[in-house]
Design a protein around this motif. Structure first.
Motif, PDB file in Angstrom:
ATOM      1  N   ALA A 360       1.001  -1.188  -0.138  1.00 23.81           N
ATOM      2  CA  ALA A 360      -0.134   0.072  -0.004  1.00 23.81           C
ATOM      3  C   ALA A 360       0.887   1.213  -0.124  1.00 23.81           C
ATOM      4  O   ALA A 360       1.727   1.155   0.731  1.00 23.81           O
ATOM      5  CB  ALA A 360      -0.960  -0.122   1.223  1.00 23.81           C
ATOM      6  N   TYR A 361       0.465   2.058  -0.701  1.00 24.34           N
ATOM      7  CA  TYR A 361       1.077   3.298  -0.879  1.00 24.34           C
ATOM      8  C   TYR A 361       0.361   4.517  -1.304  1.00 24.34           C
ATOM      9  O   TYR A 361      -0.826   4.475  -1.844  1.00 24.34           O
ATOM     10  CB  TYR A 361       2.368   3.455  -2.057  1.00 24.34           C
ATOM     11  N   ASP A 362       0.853   5.832  -1.004  1.00 25.79           N
ATOM     12  CA  ASP A 362       0.129   6.987  -1.583  1.00 25.79           C
ATOM     13  C   ASP A 362       0.362   7.122  -3.120  1.00 25.79           C
ATOM     14  O   ASP A 362       1.602   6.956  -3.454  1.00 25.79           O
ATOM     15  CB  ASP A 362       0.711   8.171  -0.694  1.00 25.79           C
ATOM     16  N   THR A 363      -0.742   7.212  -3.558  1.00 28.66           N
ATOM     17  CA  THR A 363      -0.685   7.354  -5.267  1.00 28.66           C
ATOM     18  C   THR A 363       0.342   8.368  -5.495  1.00 28.66           C
ATOM     19  O   THR A 363       1.296   8.103  -6.662  1.00 28.66           O
ATOM     20  CB  THR A 363      -1.965   7.382  -5.753  1.00 28.66           C
ATOM     21  N   GLU A 364       0.264   9.573  -5.050  1.00 27.38           N
ATOM     22  CA  GLU A 364       0.919  10.661  -5.304  1.00 27.38           C
ATOM     23  C   GLU A 364       2.570  10.663  -5.435  1.00 27.38           C
ATOM     24  O   GLU A 364       3.176  11.165  -6.135  1.00 27.38           O
ATOM     25  CB  GLU A 364       0.505  11.865  -4.802  1.00 27.38           C
ATOM     26  N   LEU A 365       3.028   9.478  -4.823  1.00 30.60           N
ATOM     27  CA  LEU A 365       4.374   9.057  -4.939  1.00 30.60           C
ATOM     28  C   LEU A 365       4.752   8.651  -6.351  1.00 30.60           C
ATOM     29  O   LEU A 365       5.936   9.137  -6.666  1.00 30.60           O
ATOM     30  CB  LEU A 365       4.625   7.842  -3.704  1.00 30.60           C
ATOM     31  N   PHE A 366       4.169   8.047  -6.928  1.00 31.25           N
ATOM     32  CA  PHE A 366       4.432   7.591  -8.356  1.00 31.25           C
ATOM     33  C   PHE A 366       4.229   8.672  -9.423  1.00 31.25           C
ATOM     34  O   PHE A 366       2.823   9.249  -9.598  1.00 31.25           O
ATOM     35  CB  PHE A 366       3.414   6.360  -8.997  1.00 31.25           C
ATOM     36  N   GLY A 367       5.224   9.161 -10.026  1.00 30.79           N
ATOM     37  CA  GLY A 367       5.421   9.960 -11.062  1.00 30.79           C
ATOM     38  C   GLY A 367       5.534  11.588 -10.543  1.00 30.79           C
ATOM     39  O   GLY A 367       6.240  12.388 -11.034  1.00 30.79           O
ATOM     40  N   HIS A 368       4.801  11.652  -9.590  1.00 33.95           N
ATOM     41  CA  HIS A 368       4.802  13.166  -8.993  1.00 33.95           C
ATOM     42  C   HIS A 368       6.306  13.283  -8.120  1.00 33.95           C
ATOM     43  O   HIS A 368       6.984  14.072  -8.700  1.00 33.95           O
ATOM     44  CB  HIS A 368       3.712  13.380  -8.136  1.00 33.95           C
ATOM     45  N   TRP A 369       6.243  12.558  -7.009  1.00 28.68           N
ATOM     46  CA  TRP A 369       7.732  12.751  -6.394  1.00 28.68           C
ATOM     47  C   TRP A 369       8.681  11.817  -6.745  1.00 28.68           C
ATOM     48  O   TRP A 369       9.746  12.266  -7.061  1.00 28.68           O
ATOM     49  CB  TRP A 369       7.255  12.586  -4.824  1.00 28.68           C
ATOM     50  N   TRP A 370       8.334  10.562  -7.173  1.00 34.95           N
ATOM     51  CA  TRP A 370       9.168   9.623  -7.601  1.00 34.95           C
ATOM     52  C   TRP A 370       8.768   9.391  -9.139  1.00 34.95           C
ATOM     53  O   TRP A 370       7.955   8.930  -9.625  1.00 34.95           O
ATOM     54  CB  TRP A 370       8.966   8.239  -6.934  1.00 34.95           C
ATOM     55  N   LEU A 371       9.562  10.249  -9.901  1.00 40.17           N
ATOM     56  CA  LEU A 371       9.139  10.557 -11.475  1.00 40.17           C
ATOM     57  C   LEU A 371       9.158   9.087 -12.176  1.00 40.17           C
ATOM     58  O   LEU A 371       8.352   8.706 -12.955  1.00 40.17           O
ATOM     59  CB  LEU A 371      10.077  11.373 -12.145  1.00 40.17           C
ATOM     60  N   GLU A 372      10.234   8.213 -11.799  1.00 46.45           N
ATOM     61  CA  GLU A 372      10.222   6.998 -12.496  1.00 46.45           C
ATOM     62  C   GLU A 372       9.183   5.994 -12.055  1.00 46.45           C
ATOM     63  O   GLU A 372       9.163   4.841 -12.387  1.00 46.45           O
ATOM     64  CB  GLU A 372      11.948   6.500 -12.174  1.00 46.45           C
ATOM     65  N   GLY A 373       8.404   6.240 -10.885  1.00 43.03           N
ATOM     66  CA  GLY A 373       7.597   5.287 -10.238  1.00 43.03           C
ATOM     67  C   GLY A 373       6.561   4.714 -11.032  1.00 43.03           C
ATOM     68  O   GLY A 373       6.174   3.541 -10.831  1.00 43.03           O
ATOM     69  N   VAL A 374       6.177   5.501 -11.922  1.00 49.13           N
ATOM     70  CA  VAL A 374       5.312   4.781 -12.870  1.00 49.13           C
ATOM     71  C   VAL A 374       5.623   3.586 -13.789  1.00 49.13           C
ATOM     72  O   VAL A 374       5.030   2.630 -13.846  1.00 49.13           O
ATOM     73  CB  VAL A 374       4.358   5.969 -13.671  1.00 49.13           C
ATOM     74  N   ASP A 375       7.119   4.074 -14.343  1.00 48.74           N
ATOM     75  CA  ASP A 375       7.436   2.754 -14.958  1.00 48.74           C
ATOM     76  C   ASP A 375       7.874   1.687 -14.118  1.00 48.74           C
ATOM     77  O   ASP A 375       7.777   0.519 -14.695  1.00 48.74           O
ATOM     78  CB  ASP A 375       8.952   3.375 -15.684  1.00 48.74           C
ATOM     79  N   TRP A 376       8.316   1.763 -13.050  1.00 48.11           N
ATOM     80  CA  TRP A 376       8.440   0.878 -11.971  1.00 48.11           C
ATOM     81  C   TRP A 376       7.183  -0.080 -11.614  1.00 48.11           C
ATOM     82  O   TRP A 376       7.272  -1.367 -11.941  1.00 48.11           O
ATOM     83  CB  TRP A 376       9.077   1.412 -10.657  1.00 48.11           C
ATOM     84  N   LEU A 377       6.222   0.784 -11.467  1.00 42.17           N
ATOM     85  CA  LEU A 377       5.035  -0.098 -11.244  1.00 42.17           C
ATOM     86  C   LEU A 377       4.579  -0.731 -12.504  1.00 42.17           C
ATOM     87  O   LEU A 377       4.100  -1.863 -12.173  1.00 42.17           O
ATOM     88  CB  LEU A 377       3.893   0.997 -10.680  1.00 42.17           C
ATOM     89  N   GLU A 378       4.507  -0.254 -13.483  1.00 47.16           N
ATOM     90  CA  GLU A 378       3.774  -0.818 -14.590  1.00 47.16           C
ATOM     91  C   GLU A 378       4.728  -2.031 -15.023  1.00 47.16           C
ATOM     92  O   GLU A 378       4.431  -3.261 -15.281  1.00 47.16           O
ATOM     93  CB  GLU A 378       3.877  -0.082 -15.977  1.00 47.16           C
ATOM     94  N   ALA A 379       6.161  -1.924 -14.765  1.00 49.63           N
ATOM     95  CA  ALA A 379       7.142  -3.125 -14.971  1.00 49.63           C
ATOM     96  C   ALA A 379       6.824  -4.322 -14.016  1.00 49.63           C
ATOM     97  O   ALA A 379       6.900  -5.326 -14.268  1.00 49.63           O
ATOM     98  CB  ALA A 379       8.264  -2.480 -15.025  1.00 49.63           C
ATOM     99  N   THR A 380       6.706  -3.854 -12.828  1.00 46.82           N
ATOM    100  CA  THR A 380       6.581  -4.643 -11.682  1.00 46.82           C
ATOM    101  C   THR A 380       5.286  -5.701 -11.962  1.00 46.82           C
ATOM    102  O   THR A 380       5.163  -6.812 -11.631  1.00 46.82           O
ATOM    103  CB  THR A 380       6.154  -3.914 -10.371  1.00 46.82           C
ATOM    104  N   LEU A 381       3.903  -4.906 -12.432  1.00 50.89           N
ATOM    105  CA  LEU A 381       2.723  -5.680 -12.660  1.00 50.89           C
ATOM    106  C   LEU A 381       3.233  -6.586 -13.661  1.00 50.89           C
ATOM    107  O   LEU A 381       2.553  -7.724 -13.576  1.00 50.89           O
ATOM    108  CB  LEU A 381       1.776  -4.553 -12.986  1.00 50.89           C
ATOM    109  N   ARG A 382       3.878  -6.206 -14.654  1.00 52.27           N
ATOM    110  CA  ARG A 382       4.190  -7.200 -15.874  1.00 52.27           C
ATOM    111  C   ARG A 382       4.922  -8.404 -15.412  1.00 52.27           C
ATOM    112  O   ARG A 382       4.732  -9.321 -15.566  1.00 52.27           O
ATOM    113  CB  ARG A 382       4.963  -6.248 -16.862  1.00 52.27           C
TER     114      ARG A 382
END
Length: 540
Positions: A360-382
């Motif tokens: 569980a995380y605050d969504t705003e971490l991904f992309g906003h504060w941690w720019l690369e977090g969206v790429d990380w999350l998508e790759a993790t899901l894959r």
């Protein structure tokens, strides 16, 4: 056959900021989150959903007050202006740095291209409808959209059952109107729990909510509640330095439990996967290659530097390389998938069967504060979707297909610093709670009918109850702004209440005037505030 399950719970929330300032505090909070976080995540979920089929194992909570703003035409119009300005800034920097040595021209082009891509996605693919795009993902079975209290009120400290029920039921009704279906999962604001809250959730048709680790396992506060987290918010000196501690309860975050004597389940956050991202000591976002959040270009506000290393002064930060950072994010995704597997394996080796890892995380971490977090999350899901030993599942689906067989009694607590209520009740914020209590009591005699004035009165009460005002006061992030916002909603409530009590014929006109500023929950039912029995929530 899978050995266990994995799910991501993303808590998505911003306070009501429509027409309440722009920068540094106000509506641009929302614009920035849309550009850097919400739209990139929706785009990533659509890509992953097309390729992976089935569930992505994501339960994303969109708080009702945030959903109301994302659907607002004025907010959307202001966002379009903001996005154009960001594109123009990146284009200007591309020209400015075209002959400069180093990586700044490359990074300016990177910002320009990603902003243009988000603009095309927003306008052409989802027609400006973030909420509709999330609903489509849920309809396709890729994600689950959870709800929360209407304005993210800090429920344990409201001190009034009618107020708690009104926050919960108004939130659920708003969710149904916005997403077209009844929610199964509920994010307690700030993961703040007191015994009995599950009864309000059950009355609203909720199946499962989420808690911080220590509320399920017992012992010292853990996870986010221990502090030392990555993020833009400073630690507060008002919060007690002690950690909440309770007796060991024998609970585990690998399972769901029924809470008390209700039919509502609780799921706790996995400590290891949480700290793998949040920890300031060893969390992924602190990698030297990642974009530095705190240093911006003086002219355009864009980021051209990387973390560089722990403790490196802002003036000594090295230049950012987007390609290198993306490679690191993909490597970290593979590592995280391995962490999830090892957690499931360890639970199985200890005698557990079919355990779930809830991250569980605050969504705003991904992309906003941690720019690369969206790429990380998508790759993790894959990675996880390709692993036959792990089944990705949403929270609602998990408790439906694996109904909890054991009951647990949870203690009072939160995921705030120290694990208790200290972030929201301290010497800086204590004065706010009597102010809220007085108006809750006044509302009891005024919200028995539905008129333009009573509907706006109910909105102002909900906005006054938002936990964001105490949080911003305590952290100091926007101390004076939070006090101003709190007092403005109290004053609007008082003006409306006086007009209703006196039978002033100008009450509806006053309500319309205030409603130009504060317009969430257009279908709000003030009669829900203090019924003898919980009012049935109309299903979508």
């Amino acid at each position: 056959m899978s050995r266990g399950f994995a799910t991501f719970v993303l808590h998505t929330h911003l306070p009501y900021c429509r027409l309440a300032g722009r920068w540094p505090h106000g509506e641009e909070w929302l614009h920035e989150a849309m550009l850097e976080c919400y739209l990139p995540l929706v785009r990533a979920f659509r890509r992953a959903g097309r390729d992976c089929k089935g569930s992505l194992g994501v339960t994303i909570n969109i708080t009702p007050i945030l959903a109301e703003q994302l659907r607002d035409p004025l907010v959307q119009a202001h966002f379009r202006t903001y996005l154009r300005e960001r594109i123009e800034g990146a284009e200007s920097d591309s020209r400015r740095f075209s002959d400069a040595p180093g990586l700044r021209c490359t990074t300016a082009d990177f910002h320009r291209d990603r902003y243009r891509a988000i603009q095309a996605f927003f306008e052409d693919e989802i027609s400006g409808d973030v909420i509709g795009a999330l609903a489509e993902l849920e309809d396709a079975g890729h994600i689950e959209v959870a709800t929360s209290a209407a304005t993210h009120g800090y429920l344990p400290l409201l001190g009034d059952d009618a107020a708690v029920r009104f926050q919960v039921e108004t939130g659920v009704a708003s969710h149904i109107r916005n997403f077209g279906r009844a929610p199964r999962s509920f994010w307690l604001p700030e993961c703040a729990y007191r015994p009995g809250l599950e009864q309000f959730l059950q009355g609203a048709g909720i199946r499962v909510f989420f808690s911080e680790t220590h509320l399920v396992t017992g012992g010292l506060a853990r996870g986010k509640a221990r502090g030392g987290m990555h993020g833009p918010y400073p630690e507060s000196h008002y919060v007690s330095s002690h950690m909440a501690e309770g007796p060991a309860r024998g609970g585990t975050t690998f399972r769901a439990y029924m809470v008390g004597h209700s039919q509502v389940a609780v799921m706790g956050r996995n400590e290891r996967t949480g700290m793998q991202v949040w920890s300031a000591a060893h969390g992924y976002p602190g990698d030297p290659a990642y974009r530095e959040f705190h240093k911006k270009d003086d002219e355009t506000g864009l980021h051209y530097w990387r973390v560089t290393g722990a403790g490196v002064d802002l003036g000594e930060k090295a230049e950012y390389d987007p390609a290198v950072a993306r490679d690191v994010a993909l490597r970290h995704a593979g590592h995280f998938a391995g962490v999830v597997q090892s957690e499931i394996d360890a639970y199985g080796e200890g005698g557990g069967n079919g355990g779930i890892v809830l991250s569980a995380y605050d969504t705003e971490l991904f992309g906003h504060w941690w720019l690369e977090g969206v790429d990380w999350l998508e790759a993790t899901l894959r990675h996880l979707a390709a692993n036959p030993e792990i089944e990705l599942v949403s929270a609602g689906d998990f408790v439906t297909s694996h109904p909890p067989r054991e009951m647990i009694e949870l203690p009072e607590g939160s995921w705030g610093a120290g694990g208790d209520h200290g972030t929201w009740m301290n010497s800086e914020t204590a004065w706010t709670w009597p102010e809220i209590g007085v108006r809750q009591e006044r509302a009891r005699s005024l919200l028995g009918t539905s008129t333009p004035a009573t509907r706006q009165l109910a909105r102002e009460l909900l906005l006054l109850q938002s936990s964001d005002w105490q949080f911003l006061m305590t952290t100091g992030q926007a101390h004076d702004y939070a006090i101003e916002r709190f007092r403005s909603h109290a004053e609007r409530f008082d003006c409306l209440a006086s007009a209703i009590e006196s039978g002033d014929p100008e009450g509806d006109r006053l309500a319309a005037e205030i409603g130009e500023l504060d317009n969430p929950f257009p279908a709000i039912d003030p009669c829900r505030y203090s019924p003898v029995q919980p009012t049935p929530v109309v299903r979508g």
